[in-house]
Enzyme design. Sequence first.
Site, PDB file in Angstrom:
ATOM      1  N   SER A 150       2.080  -2.017 -25.825  1.00 62.33           N
ATOM      2  CA  SER A 150       3.551  -2.123 -25.576  1.00 62.33           C
ATOM      3  C   SER A 150       4.103  -3.289 -25.103  1.00 62.33           C
ATOM      4  CB  SER A 150       4.074  -0.818 -24.630  1.00 62.33           C
ATOM      5  OG  SER A 150       5.320  -0.820 -24.471  1.00 62.33           O
ATOM      6  N   TYR A 163       3.584   3.695 -16.563  1.00 65.91           N
ATOM      7  CA  TYR A 163       3.372   3.162 -18.114  1.00 65.91           C
ATOM      8  C   TYR A 163       3.186   1.619 -18.278  1.00 65.91           C
ATOM      9  CZ  TYR A 163       4.616   3.152 -23.011  1.00 65.91           C
ATOM     10  OH  TYR A 163       4.643   2.849 -24.248  1.00 65.91           O
TER      11      TYR A 163
END
Length: 276
Positions: A150, A163
Amino acid sequence: MNPAALATTAGQPPLVFITGASSGIGQALALQYYQQGWQLALVARRIGQMQDWMAQHAIDPARCQLFAADVSQPDSIIAAGQACLQQLGLPQIVIANAGISHGMDTAERADIAVMQQIFATNVTGMAATFHPFVMPMRQRGSGSLVGIASVAGVRGLPGHGAYSGSKAAVIAYCESLRGDMRGSGVQVTTLLPGYIATPMTAGDRFSLPFLLSAQEFARRARQAIARGDRSRVIPWQMGLVAGLMRVLPDALWDRALADRPRKPRLTDTGTPGGQA
């Protein structure tokens, strides 16, 4: 990567193994490859959702096999990989897509457990996904291992400690794995999605620039894998942003994020994070 060129000696279509296939990017990738003539091995905790998806898109069961597994449990996902090898053979492509995302607050004891679960799924789960296929692909001298990272892994974002940290680890892990596979004929590709319209981003309370549909992401991802890209940010506009993020001095980065809304914590939403 032409399916006809990759067809097995038995005349079967080429095989792709995808985790996190019960929603979002995983389902979009599965449909993209199916429409290109591939055979699917799909993995998720929720078999029922995958069965519903197959019915919705009229997926031929002869070209799609489902495996139930919890990626956060290494024995579970390794068993699914081994079952794929035994029942379908060695895939041409393995996509470690399964992932979860929640905001966190380090001051909250419960969020330490949330962070542990995110790393177990997003990082250790990726390595466990690849594990059954590494040696057979080396022996064959070909194959692709694809890790979904990501842009959030490029720099830390407020409230995203778990995350962002997990996706930074994914980026470094895939880079290390690529070095391990050097000279083996096995390709390692790291894909860094920007903002993709999936259940994972549905609860975000901040702007989502250059938002892509999961279907468009999957189309571009398949092309990047077929080209043999080592690393690719999708969409390309977020690649420019990621490049700026990497070089921006810490003081300017901190200032830019001073008023950014935080990602909701698990206890704020009351629901598990979406699959990446």
